[in-house]
Design a protein around this motif. Structure first.
Motif: not given
Lengths: 765, 159
Positions: A404-411, A643-653, A704-711
Motif C-alpha cells: 500500500s502507500s509507502t511514501g518514505i521515498g517521497a519524504c 518535518a515531511v510526513t506521508e500519511a496518505g491524503r491530508i484531510l485537514n491541513p 510541517a509539510v506533507f508528501a502527497q499520497a493516497y491510501e
C-alpha cells in the motif's frame, strides 16, 4: 463556523475549540456532583514486598471518613490488565512497585481524605528489588510474578527474515553499537481522574478521563465481578492522553468506591506527584544493534537485541515491545534480519502505551546507525537512506510485503529539494563564537492500527433527528488529537451538510457503539471508514424517502443539498426537517461496522506475539534538525526543524500540522531533557519542576509539510499521523550533534553534560 | 471568614475558610471550572487567573488573598456578550488541541498584551513560558497571540 459543507483537504476549524477556549468545555475533572465524596488510595511506597498488615482503624474512626477498603474488600478477580490480568485493583498479598495501591479511602472532603490516608498503617516486609534490565535478566533475581512461566521476562520474542543474523558475514561493513533510552512521562495536563456513582437501579456510572471507555467497562466488570451491562462509562474530551490513559487508572478504584458510597458521587483525582509515581510511562530500553551493508551502501543484514523495562505489571508492555521490534529496521529494505526482544518485569513504574508505542526507542538506534554507516562508507546520509528506502513491492525488516502507500521515498526527496538541506553548509558556517552547528536527518515510520490478531474495528452510529439535524455518535475518545473534528468534517462532506447541522456525541457506552481505543494512530482511519459508509446508508435512506414524497422514480435523479433534498429536473425541494419528521425511529439511525484490513499472508515469524503483529499500513516521515550546541555549556538548541510526513491524503491541513508539531515537541523534550529518574523503585522527578517538559522558549518554529499520497483503503485516502512524527526528533538531533563535530552520543536524553563531554571528545563515527 | 471581591465584573461575598486555595473556591464553590489545575505547585500555569489585571496562579493563592481584588477568570474574559480577540484567534489558528492549558494560556497572553501590546514572537514565547502546553509545541499559540495583538491594536475583533 463555516456556512458551507466542509471540504476534504481544506482547513476545517475544530468544532471543539470555541468551548475549550471559553473555558466551558466540561472535562471529566470538571464534574463534581452534589454531596460529593472524595476517594483516594494509599500507595505502597516501597517497590517490592509482602503485605503483613494494613491497619485502617485510626483512619476509619476519623470523622468524615466514609469507608476504608483493602484488597480483601474487592469482589471479582481483583485483577486488571489489557492482555494479562496481573494487576490488582488493591493489593492483597504482595506489592510490586511503589505506586501499588494498598487501601482505598472515601471521605467527605479532600482534607479529611488526606489525613485518613496518612493515618493508615501499612506494614510491608520488603523483598529484594529488580530495578534494572540487568537485574531482570539475572536468573537468580527475585521474581515479580511467581506464576508467570517466563520468570521476569513478560515476553521474549524473535522476528526473523531472510537468512537472519548469519547474513552479517556476507557484508562488506558491519557497525555495532548499543543505545540506551530513559523513561518518559506523558505529563498530560489533566491528571488521571474520574467520578462515579451507583444509580438507583444498581448500575455504576463512571465519567472518566480515558482513551478506551469500552475496554474500561470490560476491565471493571472483570476485576469487580460486575455484569458488563451494569456499568456505564462516559468519556468526555480529555485534557491530554498520549497513551497514558489507555488502560485502567482510576476506573476500577472508582467503581469499587461507588459500591460503598450509597448512591453518592465519588471523585478521584490524582495529583501531579501521584501521576508521576503511579501513572503509566514510556519504556526505558537498551538496544544492541549490528547493521551490515555492502560497500555501495546497500543494507544487507540486521541483527539486534532489544530490552524493554516494562515495570511491575504487563499492561501493554509486550505489545509495545512487539511494535518496536517490528520497526527495528527502520523504513528500509533489509533482506536479512534477526530481531530479538526481551520485555522485562521490574519493580519500576508500569510502562505502557505512549505516542510512538515502542517505536521511538528503536528509531534512535536505527537512525543513528544509518548515519554511522554512512560515515564509515563515506556516503551522504540522505543518499544512503534514499538508496534503501522501502517501496511498494519490497519486504520490510519484519518480512512483510509492502502493498500500500509507502511514501518514505517521497519524504526523502522533499528534504533533498528543500533549501534547509541544500544550504546547510552555509548555515553551519555561520555559527557564532563558541557555538557549533550541525544538521541531522531521521527517516521514520509508524504502523497504524492494532495489527493482526486483534480486530481493529469501529462501529459508527449516525442519526437524523426528527428536526432534520444529524448526530454522529463517536465511540472513540478525543484526547485532543482532533478525531471528533475529523468526524464532523467527514460527515459534513459525505452528507453535503453544513457543520452547524451536525452534532457530535462523545463516547458513552450507553449511547455510542464500541469503536476501540484512541490509540495506534487509528481513530480517524477506522471510525472514519465506518462513518463514511454510515453516511452513504443515510444518504440513500434520505433520498429514498424523498423519492416517495416528491414522486421521483430514481434515486440518482435526486440531490442531497444542505438542509434539503432537490429534484434538479423540476426544481422541487423538500427540507430535511420536513422529511425527517416522516421517518420512524429505526429509520432515523444508520449503523456501520468497519474492520481494518490486515496483512493477508503474514510471515512465519514473531510467533511469540499473541496479538498485534504484523501491521499492514504505515505512515512515514523524514525530519531535518538544525541544531546549535554551546561549546562552553553543552546546551543544545534546535534552531530550525523541518518535518515531511506521508500519511496518505491530508484531510485537514490545520489539524494535521497540529499533530506533527505536537509530536515533535514531545520528541524534542524526549531528545533533550525528559528523563524520569527512578532510584530504588521510587520516582525522583515527581513534579514539573524536576521533570522538565518543553516550554515555549525551548522549541523552534517547526515546518510541517506533507508528501502527497493516497491510501486506497483510507477514508478519503488518509492514514493516521498522530504518532509518526514523535519518532524523528531524538535521532535527528543526535545526528545533528555528531554532524557538529561532537562524539556520537548513545544514551539519551542529550543533556548539556553529555553534549559537553562529547564536544570535548570531538568527532568520532 | 467572609471574603469579598469582584469576580468577572460582579461583586461577590463568600463565607469560606481563609486558607482554602483560590482555585478550589473558583472551581468547587463558584462552579467556574474553566480555571484548570494541572500541578498544584505553580509550575504549569493551567490555573492562571487575572488579579487586578495581572496573571497569577490560583493554585498558590489562598481565599484571603482574593479579598478586595478584581478577579478575572476565563469565563469573564469576554464580557457583556462581546468577544475577546484572544479566544477567537486561538480557534482560528488551531492553537487549541486538548484545550486543558488553553484558559490559563489565554489569560497569560491577555496579561502579556496588557503590558506589551505589540510583542515580537520571541516576546510572546517569553511571555507565555510559564504556561505549559503538552499538545501543540506552542507555535500555533504564538501565531494566535500575535494575531490577537494586531486585532487589539487595530481596535477590532479578529476575523
Amino acid at each position: 463556523m463555516t456556512t458551507r459543507p466542509p471540504k476534504i483537504g481544506r482547513d476545517f476549524l475544530r468544532p471543539d475549540a470555541p468551548a475549550k477556549a471559553a473555558g466551558v468545555e466540561k472535562y471529566a475533572v470538571d464534574h463534581y456532583g452534589e454531596n460529593l465524596l472524595w476517594a483516594g488510595v494509599r500507595r505502597a511506597g516501597v517497590p517490592h514486598g509482602l503485605i503483613r498488615r494494613v491497619d485502617a482503624a485510626a483512619a476509619r474512626s476519623l470523622p468524615g471518613v466514609r469507608a476504608v477498603l483493602t484488597g480483601g474488600d474487592v469482589p471479582g478477580t481483583n485483577r486488571q490488565g489489557i492482555v494479562h490480568k496481573d494487576q490488582p485493583v488493591l493489593c492483597d498479598a504482595k506489592v510490586r512497585y511503589a505506586g501499588d495501591p494498598v487501601a482505598l479511602v472515601l471521605a467527605a472532603d479532600r482534607e479529611t481524605l488526606r489525613r485518613a490516608l496518612a493515618l493508615i498503617e501499612v506494614d510491608i516486609a520488603p523483598l529484594p528489588g529488580v530495578f534494572t534490565i540487568d537485574d531482570a535478566l539475572n536468573h537468580d533475581a527475585p521474581r515479580l510474578h511467581e506464576d508467570h512461566p517466563g520468570g521476569n521476562a513478560l515476553l521474549q520474542a524473535t522476528i526473523e527474515a531472510g537468512d537472519g543474523a548469519k547474513a552479517l558475514a556476507e557484508c562488506d561493513v558491519v557497525v555495532t553499537e548499543t543505545f540506551t533510552v530513559p523513561i518518559q512521562a506523558h505529563a498530560f495536563l489533566e491528571t488521571e481522574n474520574g467520578i462515579a456513582r451507583r444509580e438507583e437501579d444498581g448500575r455504576i456510572v463512571i465519567i472518566v478521563s480515558t482513551q478506551a471507555p469500552f475496554r474500561d467497562r470490560w476491565e471493571v466488570s472483570h476485576a469487580l465481578g460486575l455484569p458488563m451491562d451494569g456499568i456505564r462509562v462516559i468519556a468526555p474530551y480529555l485534557g491530554g492522553g498520549f497513551g497514558g490513559k489507555d488502560g485502567a487508572t482510576v476506573q476500577c478504584l472508582l467503581a469499587l468506591a461507588a459500591m460503598h458510597a450509597d448512591g453518592r458521587w465519588v471523585k478521584m483525582w490524582w495529583d501531579r506527584e501521584e501521576s508521576f509515581q503511579a501513572g503509566y510511562k514510556r519504556h526505558a530500553a537498551r538496544l544492541h544493534y549490528h547493521l551490515g551493508a555492502k560497500a555501495d551502501g546497500t543494507l544487507h543484514a540486521l541483527h539486534c537485541r532489544v530490552y524493554y523495562d516494562t515495570g511491575a505489571y504487563a499492561h501493554l508492555g509486550g505489545e509495545v515491545m512487539a511494535l518496536g521490534m517490528e520497526h527495528a529496521g527502520g523504513p528500509y529494505r533489509i533482506p536479512h534480519t534477526r530481531i530479538e526482544g526481551w520485555c522485562l518485569y521490574t519493580n519500576n513504574p508500569v510502562a505502557g502505551a505512549m505516542r510512538g508505542f515502542g517505536v521511538m526507542q528503536v528509531s534512535f538506534a536505527f537512525e543513528s546507525m544509518m548515519d554511522i554507516l554512512a560515515a564509515r562508507l563515506r556516503l551522504d546520509p540522505l543518499e544512503i537512506r534514499r538508496k534503501n528506502a522501502l517501496r511498494v513491492g519490497d519486504r520490510n525488516s519484519a518480512g512483510v510485503l509492502m502493498t500500500s502507500s509507502t511514501g518514505i521515498g517521497a519524504c526523502l526527496d522533499a528534504i533533498a529539494d528543500h533549501p534547509l538541506w541544500k544550504d546547510r553548509a552555509v548555515w553551519k558556517a555561520a555559527a557564532g563564537p563558541n557555538k557549533r552547528r550541525g544538521v541531522g536527518l531521521a527517516a521514520v515510520f509508524n504502523a497504524m492500527g492494532y495489527g493482526r490478531g486483534l480486530p481493529d474495528t469501529a462501529v459508527a452510529k449516525l442519526e437524523i433527528t426528527p428536526t432534520g439535524r444529524f448526530v454522529v455518535y463517536s465511540g472513540v475518545a478525543d484526547m485532543g488529537q482532533g478525531n471528533a473534528t475529523a468526524f464532523v468534517q467527514i460527515a459534513g462532506a459525505a452528507l453535503n451538510q453544513e457543520e452547524g447541522m451536525i452534532d457530535l456525541v462523545q463516547p458513552d457506552t450507553d449511547r455510542t457503539l464500541p469503536s476501540g481505543s484512541a490509540a495506534a494512530s487509528r481513530t480517524t482511519y477506522t471510525y472514519g471508514n465506518a462513518l463514511i459508509r454510515a453516511c452513504q446508508d443515510m444518504r440513500r435512506r434520505i433520498l429514498g424517502r424523498a423519492s416517495m414524497l416528491l414522486l421521483v422514480d430514481r434515486l440518482e435523479d435526486l440531490g442531497l443539498l444542505p438542509g434539503r433534498v432537490r429534484h434538479p429536473a423540476t426544481g422541487r425541494e423538500i427540507p430535511l426537517a420536513m422529511l425527517a419528521a416522516t421517518l420512524t425511529t429505526p429509520e432515523r439511525f444508520c449503523v456501520y461496522q468497519y474492520l481494518m484490513p490486515v496483512v493477508p499472508d503474514p510471515p512465519a515469524t514473531g510467533k511469540a506475539f499473541k496479538i498485534g503483529f504484523p501491521h499492514l499500513l504505515f505512515s512515514y516521515g523524514c525530519h531535518l534538525a538544525l541544531v546549535e550546541a554551546d561549546e562552553l555549556t553543552g546546551e543544545t538548541t534546535v534552531r530550525d526543524y523541518l518535518a515531511v510526513t506521508e500519511a496518505g491524503r491530508i484531510l485537514n491541513p490545520q489539524t494535521s500540522v497540529q499533530q506533527v508539531q505536537g509530536a515533535i515537541a514531545q520528541g524534542i523534550g524526549y531528545a533533550l531533557h525528559e528523563d524520569l529518574q527512578v532510584e530504588g523503585g521510587i520516582v525522583q522527578t515527581d513534579d514539573l519542576g524536576k521533570y522538565i517538559i518543553p516550554t515555549a522558549l525551548d522549541l523552534p518554529d517547526i515546518r510541517a509539510v506533507f508528501a502527497q499520497a493516497y491510501e486506497e483503503t483510507g477514508p478519503f485516502g488518509m492514514k493516521g499521523l498522530g504518532e509518526v512524527a514523535s519518532n524523528g526528533p531524538l535521532p535527528a538531533i543526535a545526528n545533528a550533534l555528531a554532524d557538529a563535530g561532537a562524539a556520537r552520543i548513545f544514551r539519551s536524553p542529550l543533556t548539556p553534560e553529555r553534549v559537553l563531554a562529547s564536544l570535548q571528545q570531538g568527532p568520532g563515527m | 471568614m467572609t471574603v469579598q471581591f469582584n469576580l468577572n465584573g460582579r461583586r461577590i461575598a463568600l463565607d469560606v475558610d481563609p486558607d482554602r486555595r483560590a482555585v478550589d473556591i473558583l472551581r468547587e464553590e463558584l462552579g467556574l471550572t474553566g480555571t484548570k489545575e494541572g500541578c498544584g505547585a505553580g509550575e504549569c500555569g493551567a490555573c492562571t487567573i487575572l488579579v487586578d489585571g495581572v496573571n497569577r496562579l490560583s493554585c498558590l493563592m489562598l481565599a484571603a488573598q482574593l479579598s478586595g481584588r478584581e478577579i478575572t477568570t476565563i469565563e469573564g474574559l469576554s464580557r457583556e456578550g462581546g468577544t475577546h480577540p484572544l479566544p477567537e484567534a486561538f480557534v482560528k489558528h488551531g492553537a487549541v488541541q486538548c484545550g486543558f492549558c488553553t484558559p490559563g494560556m489565554i489569560l497569560g497572553a491577555a496579561a502579556l498584551l496588557q503590558e506589551n501590546p505589540a510583542p515580537t514572537r520571541d516576546e510572546i514565547r517569553r511571555g507565555i513560558s510559564g504556561n505549559l502546553c503538552r499538545c501543540t509545541g506552542y507555535q500555533k499559540i504564538v501565531d494566535a497571540v500575535a494575531e490577537a495583538a494586531r486585532a487589539i491594536q487595530e481596535g477590532e475583533p479578529s476575523s
